[in-house]
Design a protein around this motif. Structure first.
Motif, PDB file in Angstrom:
ATOM      1  N   VAL A   1     -33.337  13.943 -46.178  1.00 11.23           N
ATOM      2  CA  VAL A   1     -34.726  13.744 -46.606  1.00 11.23           C
ATOM      3  C   VAL A   1     -35.673  13.806 -45.404  1.00 11.23           C
ATOM      4  O   VAL A   1     -36.716  14.474 -45.443  1.00 11.23           O
ATOM      5  CB  VAL A   1     -34.887  12.398 -47.346  1.00 11.23           C
ATOM      6  CG1 VAL A   1     -36.366  12.077 -47.556  1.00 11.23           C
ATOM      7  CG2 VAL A   1     -34.168  12.440 -48.689  1.00 11.23           C
ATOM      8  N   LEU A   2     -35.305  13.140 -44.330  1.00 10.29           N
ATOM      9  CA  LEU A   2     -36.168  13.118 -43.148  1.00 10.29           C
ATOM     10  C   LEU A   2     -36.261  14.489 -42.494  1.00 10.29           C
ATOM     11  O   LEU A   2     -37.314  14.865 -41.961  1.00 10.29           O
ATOM     12  CB  LEU A   2     -35.665  12.080 -42.140  1.00 10.29           C
ATOM     13  CG  LEU A   2     -35.795  10.623 -42.578  1.00 10.29           C
ATOM     14  CD1 LEU A   2     -35.223   9.696 -41.501  1.00 10.29           C
ATOM     15  CD2 LEU A   2     -37.251  10.247 -42.869  1.00 10.29           C
ATOM     16  N   MET A   3     -35.184  15.247 -42.541  1.00  9.70           N
ATOM     17  CA  MET A   3     -35.208  16.596 -41.969  1.00  9.70           C
ATOM     18  C   MET A   3     -36.163  17.490 -42.766  1.00  9.70           C
ATOM     19  O   MET A   3     -36.965  18.239 -42.195  1.00  9.70           O
ATOM     20  CB  MET A   3     -33.797  17.193 -41.955  1.00  9.70           C
ATOM     21  CG  MET A   3     -33.710  18.531 -41.229  1.00  9.70           C
ATOM     22  SD  MET A   3     -32.013  19.172 -41.148  1.00  9.70           S
ATOM     23  CE  MET A   3     -31.236  17.870 -40.181  1.00  9.70           C
ATOM     24  N   SER A   4     -36.076  17.401 -44.090  1.00 13.20           N
ATOM     25  CA  SER A   4     -36.980  18.188 -44.932  1.00 13.20           C
ATOM     26  C   SER A   4     -38.414  17.753 -44.730  1.00 13.20           C
ATOM     27  O   SER A   4     -39.338  18.586 -44.653  1.00 13.20           O
ATOM     28  CB  SER A   4     -36.598  18.032 -46.406  1.00 13.20           C
ATOM     29  OG  SER A   4     -35.339  18.606 -46.680  1.00 13.20           O
ATOM     30  N   TRP A   5     -38.619  16.448 -44.634  1.00 15.54           N
ATOM     31  CA  TRP A   5     -39.973  15.915 -44.444  1.00 15.54           C
ATOM     32  C   TRP A   5     -40.587  16.444 -43.143  1.00 15.54           C
ATOM     33  O   TRP A   5     -41.738  16.889 -43.116  1.00 15.54           O
ATOM     34  CB  TRP A   5     -39.926  14.390 -44.447  1.00 15.54           C
ATOM     35  CG  TRP A   5     -41.256  13.733 -44.239  1.00 15.54           C
ATOM     36  CD1 TRP A   5     -41.673  13.055 -43.137  1.00 15.54           C
ATOM     37  CD2 TRP A   5     -42.335  13.687 -45.173  1.00 15.54           C
ATOM     38  NE1 TRP A   5     -42.953  12.589 -43.324  1.00 15.54           N
ATOM     39  CE2 TRP A   5     -43.382  12.962 -44.562  1.00 15.54           C
ATOM     40  CE3 TRP A   5     -42.527  14.192 -46.452  1.00 15.54           C
ATOM     41  CZ2 TRP A   5     -44.602  12.730 -45.179  1.00 15.54           C
ATOM     42  CZ3 TRP A   5     -43.740  13.961 -47.086  1.00 15.54           C
ATOM     43  CH2 TRP A   5     -44.765  13.242 -46.464  1.00 15.54           C
ATOM     44  N   ALA A   6     -39.831  16.393 -42.072  1.00 16.10           N
ATOM     45  CA  ALA A   6     -40.318  16.888 -40.787  1.00 16.10           C
ATOM     46  C   ALA A   6     -40.640  18.379 -40.860  1.00 16.10           C
ATOM     47  O   ALA A   6     -41.630  18.853 -40.289  1.00 16.10           O
ATOM     48  CB  ALA A   6     -39.292  16.611 -39.693  1.00 16.10           C
ATOM     49  N   PHE A   7     -39.814  19.126 -41.584  1.00 18.91           N
ATOM     50  CA  PHE A   7     -40.043  20.566 -41.725  1.00 18.91           C
ATOM     51  C   PHE A   7     -41.356  20.846 -42.447  1.00 18.91           C
ATOM     52  O   PHE A   7     -42.175  21.660 -41.996  1.00 18.91           O
ATOM     53  CB  PHE A   7     -38.876  21.205 -42.477  1.00 18.91           C
ATOM     54  CG  PHE A   7     -39.090  22.664 -42.778  1.00 18.91           C
ATOM     55  CD1 PHE A   7     -38.936  23.619 -41.786  1.00 18.91           C
ATOM     56  CD2 PHE A   7     -39.455  23.070 -44.055  1.00 18.91           C
ATOM     57  CE1 PHE A   7     -39.149  24.965 -42.061  1.00 18.91           C
ATOM     58  CE2 PHE A   7     -39.666  24.409 -44.335  1.00 18.91           C
ATOM     59  CZ  PHE A   7     -39.514  25.360 -43.338  1.00 18.91           C
TER      60      PHE A   7
END
Length: 339
Positions: A326-332
């Motif tokens: 989730v955090l990786m997608s959010w940062a992207f």
């Protein structure tokens, strides 16, 4: 260059030698190792200090406190590995603690039978501290009642760039809120993350405490925060109103955990017991605008009963497992990572 008198130099060297040989005066008052405790905490000082102070007075244990963001402290614990500097992690959403489960040792606290079942950890990895519903807040001078009722409103183009939201990679409560939003909105999670990230218009706050200040000051129209934070600021006279999302909130406890390899393990266990004692849990309700996790401590009359707040089906273990994704997608979607 002036020369120093040999007699004066000798006297100075004698003083320095004496200082090195004898500990500072304060060292005489330092406790023995068995009387110490080191705590990492994500709580604000107004929350942790009264509890730590009372614990010290009751037990005689000397407590050192290091405060910081939830994820910052958890990363520090992981980096310290088999030689932890702290004994207890005090605070942080329990799904964040779950994500670092290899850093902790399970412990069943005293009085665990009085903790409400919905707030218990079946595996005993963490000890719940307080129950924290996620809420929305809006500026009462700039937003009309009824204009913001739930998560779907935060996806409206009309609010683009006017939403206060803290970085979920730093703030445990923001991560909880983000997962709550995904559960409430349903459908394609990536699409929801993308739309919400775009609606922030690149504006993400550093900490959860900045959210209410931003909304009260009019920099943002609406914000995502915890019930406790909103109620405190409303009581202080800020121009904000609280809304429980009609499409579903969550009430995930924050918690504490015994750090694996803690040097002062027995004192750490005593502290964990203390955090869920009736005295501390009543303090939460009376002074901190928080909900107790114990079934025998009454909620403040001014608080909406949990049964009346729409709730999503929030899976703590599932949120923990998908945290990195989730955090990786959010940062992207925020443009913080290269595609």
């Amino acid at each position: 260059m002036k020369r120093i008198c040999p007699l004066l130099l000798a006297a100075l060297m004698a003083v320095l030698t004496a200082c090195e040989a004898e500990p500072p005066e304060t060292a005489a008052f330092a406790p023995a190792e068995e009387e110490r405790l080191v705590i990492y905490t994500a709580h604000k000082e107004e929350v942790y200090w009264p509890i730590v102070q009372e614990f010290e007075q009751r037990t005689g244990i000397w407590v050192d406190v290091v405060a910081g963001g939830t994820n910052e402290l958890l990363e520090r614990i992981r980096e310290e590995g088999d030689s932890p500097a702290a004994d207890v992690m005090f605070g942080g959403g329990v799904e964040s603690l779950e994500s670092y489960r290899d850093c902790f040792t399970p412990y069943a606290c005293a009085g665990a039978e009085e903790i409400q079942e919905r707030f218990r950890d079946p595996g005993g990895l963490w000890t719940p501290f307080s129950a924290l519903p996620v809420a929305l807040v809006y500026n009462t001078k700039l937003v009309r009642p009824g204009d913001v009722t739930g998560w779907e409103d935060l996806l409206s183009p009309e609010l683009r760039g006017r939403i206060a939201f803290a970085d979920p990679a730093v703030s445990g409560s923001s991560f909880t809120a983000l997962v709550t939003m995904l559960e409430a909105v349903g459908g394609d999670e990536q699409e929801t993350l993308r739309r919400f990230a775009e609606n922030l218009d690149g504006r993400q706050l550093e900490g959860s405490g900045d959210v209410v200040r931003s909304v009260a000051g009019g920099t943002a129209l609406v914000g995502v925060t915890l019930e406790e934070t909103a109620l405190k600021r409303i009581a202080a006279g800020d121009n904000i109103a609280l809304v429980y999302p009609a499409d579903g909130s969550s009430c995930v406890p924050d918690g504490s955990a015994l750090i694996r390899g803690a040097a002062h393990g027995e004192n750490a266990r005593r502290f964990l017991d203390f955090t869920v004692s009736p005295e501390v849990q009543e303090l939460l309700a009376d002074e901190f605008c928080r909900r107790s996790v114990r079934g025998d401590v009454e909620t403040e009359e001014a608080m909406v009963p949990l049964e009346e707040i729409p709730m999503v089906d929030y899976d703590v273990a599932g949120a923990s497992e998908r945290r990195d994704a989730v955090l990786m997608s959010w940062a992207f979607y925020l443009g913080e990572e290269e595609s």
